[in-house]
Scaffold this motif. Sequence first.
Motif, PDB file in Angstrom:
ATOM      1  N   LEU A  24     -71.939 -30.762   6.526  1.00  0.00           N
ATOM      2  CA  LEU A  24     -73.075 -29.678   6.104  1.00  0.00           C
ATOM      3  C   LEU A  24     -73.978 -30.398   6.559  1.00  0.00           C
ATOM      4  O   LEU A  24     -74.440 -31.559   6.426  1.00  0.00           O
ATOM      5  N   ASN A  25     -75.112 -29.524   6.841  1.00  0.00           N
ATOM      6  CA  ASN A  25     -76.389 -29.508   7.867  1.00  0.00           C
ATOM      7  C   ASN A  25     -77.433 -28.845   6.974  1.00  0.00           C
ATOM      8  O   ASN A  25     -78.051 -29.737   7.198  1.00  0.00           O
ATOM      9  N   HIS A  26     -77.470 -28.599   5.785  1.00  0.00           N
ATOM     10  CA  HIS A  26     -78.290 -27.836   4.637  1.00  0.00           C
ATOM     11  C   HIS A  26     -78.098 -27.175   3.397  1.00  0.00           C
ATOM     12  O   HIS A  26     -76.817 -26.994   3.127  1.00  0.00           O
ATOM     13  N   ILE A  27     -78.444 -27.976   2.473  1.00  0.00           N
ATOM     14  CA  ILE A  27     -78.319 -27.944   1.025  1.00  0.00           C
ATOM     15  C   ILE A  27     -79.868 -27.320   0.252  1.00  0.00           C
ATOM     16  O   ILE A  27     -80.860 -28.347   0.666  1.00  0.00           O
ATOM     17  N   SER A  28     -79.648 -26.586  -0.187  1.00  0.00           N
ATOM     18  CA  SER A  28     -80.533 -26.262  -0.942  1.00  0.00           C
ATOM     19  C   SER A  28     -80.740 -25.540  -2.209  1.00  0.00           C
ATOM     20  O   SER A  28     -79.772 -24.773  -2.266  1.00  0.00           O
ATOM     21  N   MET A  29     -80.984 -26.635  -3.295  1.00  0.00           N
ATOM     22  CA  MET A  29     -80.300 -26.251  -4.478  1.00  0.00           C
ATOM     23  C   MET A  29     -82.004 -25.942  -5.277  1.00  0.00           C
ATOM     24  O   MET A  29     -82.210 -26.850  -6.508  1.00  0.00           O
ATOM     25  N   THR A  62     -72.331 -20.919   3.411  1.00  0.00           N
ATOM     26  CA  THR A  62     -72.586 -20.569   4.753  1.00  0.00           C
ATOM     27  C   THR A  62     -71.535 -21.080   5.572  1.00  0.00           C
ATOM     28  O   THR A  62     -71.492 -22.752   5.933  1.00  0.00           O
ATOM     29  N   CYS A  63     -70.326 -20.769   6.560  1.00  0.00           N
ATOM     30  CA  CYS A  63     -69.395 -21.834   7.778  1.00  0.00           C
ATOM     31  C   CYS A  63     -70.092 -21.948   8.725  1.00  0.00           C
ATOM     32  O   CYS A  63     -70.203 -20.631   9.640  1.00  0.00           O
ATOM     33  N   ASP A  64     -69.333 -22.452   9.622  1.00  0.00           N
ATOM     34  CA  ASP A  64     -69.401 -22.505  10.900  1.00  0.00           C
ATOM     35  C   ASP A  64     -68.432 -21.661  11.891  1.00  0.00           C
ATOM     36  O   ASP A  64     -67.732 -21.248  11.592  1.00  0.00           O
ATOM     37  N   GLU A  65     -68.614 -21.587  12.833  1.00  0.00           N
ATOM     38  CA  GLU A  65     -67.366 -21.363  13.957  1.00  0.00           C
ATOM     39  C   GLU A  65     -66.083 -21.104  13.048  1.00  0.00           C
ATOM     40  O   GLU A  65     -64.560 -20.518  13.758  1.00  0.00           O
ATOM     41  N   LYS A  77     -65.453 -24.371   8.505  1.00  0.00           N
ATOM     42  CA  LYS A  77     -66.038 -25.436   7.927  1.00  0.00           C
ATOM     43  C   LYS A  77     -67.145 -25.127   7.221  1.00  0.00           C
ATOM     44  O   LYS A  77     -68.526 -24.380   7.844  1.00  0.00           O
ATOM     45  N   VAL A  78     -68.039 -25.730   6.128  1.00  0.00           N
ATOM     46  CA  VAL A  78     -68.946 -25.622   5.663  1.00  0.00           C
ATOM     47  C   VAL A  78     -70.175 -26.022   6.366  1.00  0.00           C
ATOM     48  O   VAL A  78     -69.705 -27.439   5.907  1.00  0.00           O
ATOM     49  N   GLU A  79     -71.214 -24.917   6.280  1.00  0.00           N
ATOM     50  CA  GLU A  79     -72.246 -26.424   6.873  1.00  0.00           C
ATOM     51  C   GLU A  79     -73.905 -26.552   6.458  1.00  0.00           C
ATOM     52  O   GLU A  79     -75.114 -26.009   6.502  1.00  0.00           O
ATOM     53  N   ARG A  80     -73.711 -25.078   5.602  1.00  0.00           N
ATOM     54  CA  ARG A  80     -74.684 -24.649   4.608  1.00  0.00           C
ATOM     55  C   ARG A  80     -74.501 -24.216   3.488  1.00  0.00           C
ATOM     56  O   ARG A  80     -73.711 -23.268   3.355  1.00  0.00           O
TER      57      ARG A  80
END
Length: 805
Positions: free
Chosen positions: A396-401, A365-368, A371-374
């Motif tokens: 990057l502000n969110h990383i879930s694996m 997921t990218c911001d406006e 740039k990748v933020e999630r």
Amino acid sequence: GGAAVVGTSAPLLIPITNPVGDTPMVDTTSDLMNTSVTSDVVPAESTNVDPAAATGGAAVVGTSAPLLIPITNPVEDNLMINTTSGPIDGVTTTGIPENTNAAAEGETTVRENGVTFLSEPIRNDDEDIENGNYGQDTYIPAPLPPEEPMQELSALSAVGSLPTVEEMRTHHAASSMILSEASIMDNATPDVSVTGDKDDDDNMPSHSLPSPDEIGGGRGRNARARVKKQFYLSVGALVLVVIAIIGLSWGIMRSNSSSGSERMRQTIKLLERVSSAKSLLEDGSPQNMAAKWIADLDELEVDLPTDVYADDAYPFIQRYALATIYFATGGPQWSLQLGFLSKREECEWWTLFNTEEGPFQVGVTCDEDRKVERLLIPGNSLTGELPPETALLNDLNHISMYSNGLSGTLPSEMQRLSKLDFIAFNNNNLSGNIPNWLGDLPVLRILGLGNNKFSGRLPSSIKNMMALRECSLDDNELFGDIDVFNNLENLQSLYLEDNLFSGEIGENFLNKMSSLETLDLSDNEFEGEVPVHLLTHPSLTVVDLHDNSIGGPFPSGLNENNKLEFLALHGNFLSSELPSEIRQLKALRHLDLSQNNFDGEMPESLGDLSNLQYLFLGDNAFSPGKIPDFLQELSNLEELSLKSSARGESIPDWIGTKLTKLLLLDLSDNDLTGQVPESIGDLTGAAFLLLNHNVLSGDLPDLQRLTNLAMILIDNNDIQGDADELGICEGEQLNLGNLQVFTSDCSSDTPKFVCPCCTECCDAATSCRKDSMMLANLDPYWENGYARQMFVFSEDIIFSVNPKD
């Protein structure tokens, strides 16, 4: 057309000129990288392509012969490459239709060493939209032929990845210059004269070693000096040769990795500023594969920036970082590809999923600003280790694996991601210590590292995580105290269960955590007594301290508490009588006090806890008595366990008429007498009925309406009857609802209870299931809410079931 591709993994033979005229050969093995070649143009009707036909006359040559490089003449035409033709490796096609015009129409699918790249996406149709697969094109890899298994993506090298003859000569000349500086090149014989006796100067031998006369003649100091000098010269020459060989091998490896296209060479040069040169040049590394992909195989063909730190460089670096993560975590084996490595822009590498809460995006997921933020990739069969290049995603502000198979530890480079506020790697195979740098992330709110293999003490930097709201470090091998959490006033949920934490629980224990709502410290080694402030806390709703070594009495002097809903203290050493003030915990829905040493009477004040759904009081030392009447006031009960609580007399009829929501009733291992009441047959929602090990008698009532029953234990009683007549059995088959476990006293020749379908028969001589544990001791997954999700019995029953509702 006509070019030759040469690969070798053979020894490199380098003749070194001896200072006095001898020419011994030094045999050194250099592991040159093998090259797999994929034709860019493949006939549609062919699967295994002839080299000449596939490349327009070009020969693809494999070699295992020695490479002979004389160092003495680096620039003359005496470089010999002895090659042996072999089978062509890597030239295949997959997914190409039989129509021979497909290639001309640009619809071919080219397979690069185990990876299939489609020239066009498969578009979503109306059926896809109806199934929720909307918003993005779907990219589906073409199936591999049955005879060709998936290979690792370690061969994504371009054609001609080995140096040309001219490049070999260039490297050869460079190495010769190193040797020349050491005075061991052609016509640069070092001074090897020895200091001998003046009378022997004219008869000095031509070789540099001392003569037998010198050795045997006892020339003493001069002879030893000559030997010592010759030794140093030999060692020095050997060291220089080794250095030259290492330099030559590194040059060849570098040439191999960077050759193939001018764009590839430029890509490597650029990326050396953000990735280690070693990883970029190591064939088969995630960095190397990502560089080859973005240089020569990426259909989007992102422009190369002039500098990695230029304003226009971020799209290129971002795409490279995501490709590196893909290769480092076993991307080709992911359950879902999520669009990774497709020709779409990397901000479109995602798949939409529909859930009860609505659609959500899995992948990137990218911001406006694009740039990748999630980065959300849970449960997708990720393996390997997270690469350092993850830190190149600056926004990057969110990383879930979570729920994957990742190993190793989190790369320290991630500490540069100052915007990270959400980290979730629960349910992986991460190991090592909890990284100390986590405490330096200024806005981190959620930290999920539970169900891994972390060990050691908690880092002291945790005390700096003032923004932390939820911390899950459960199910690891961590030890020591947990005082580092005490000053985190904003922390709301703390999950530390199933570790080796220890320390004294007392009045000052976590007493500064004013925002705490959920506390799970179960299955550790804590001692001390339950502090009152945990039961009077203004925001705590869940307190789970089960299976520790906590002693002392249940806290008294409680004030009214309308917050605490879940209290589990089973499996400790609590003692004395339960205080009547327990009625102050008015919001309790789950109360588990089993497996302690409580004595005296069961307090009637428990009947005031009208919200209770789960009540477990078994395995204590309560005074003998009947099943207390106040329990009939708890009409919301779904699970009631009074196992091994010295209950006597008969089972009251109100259990079936007042406690109609019961899913579980465990009255086993008591002294109950009389007949099982008919009202038990009214518990239509019951799944577990445990009445074994009592003194019950008479006939079993009609249970035909209990269609949700999964288990009935009535063994070790005096109950009589016939399971066939009761409709529980149909011959040897269980014939009642979901029933899977049924035990009774049916093992003798003249059984009291006839049961041809029982899963186990018992009698006085064959006592079974006596050690079966009550269901109260099970751990639901509190992280997902504190409602029980699974029933699991002890090993002697070997049974588990999820209730249908």
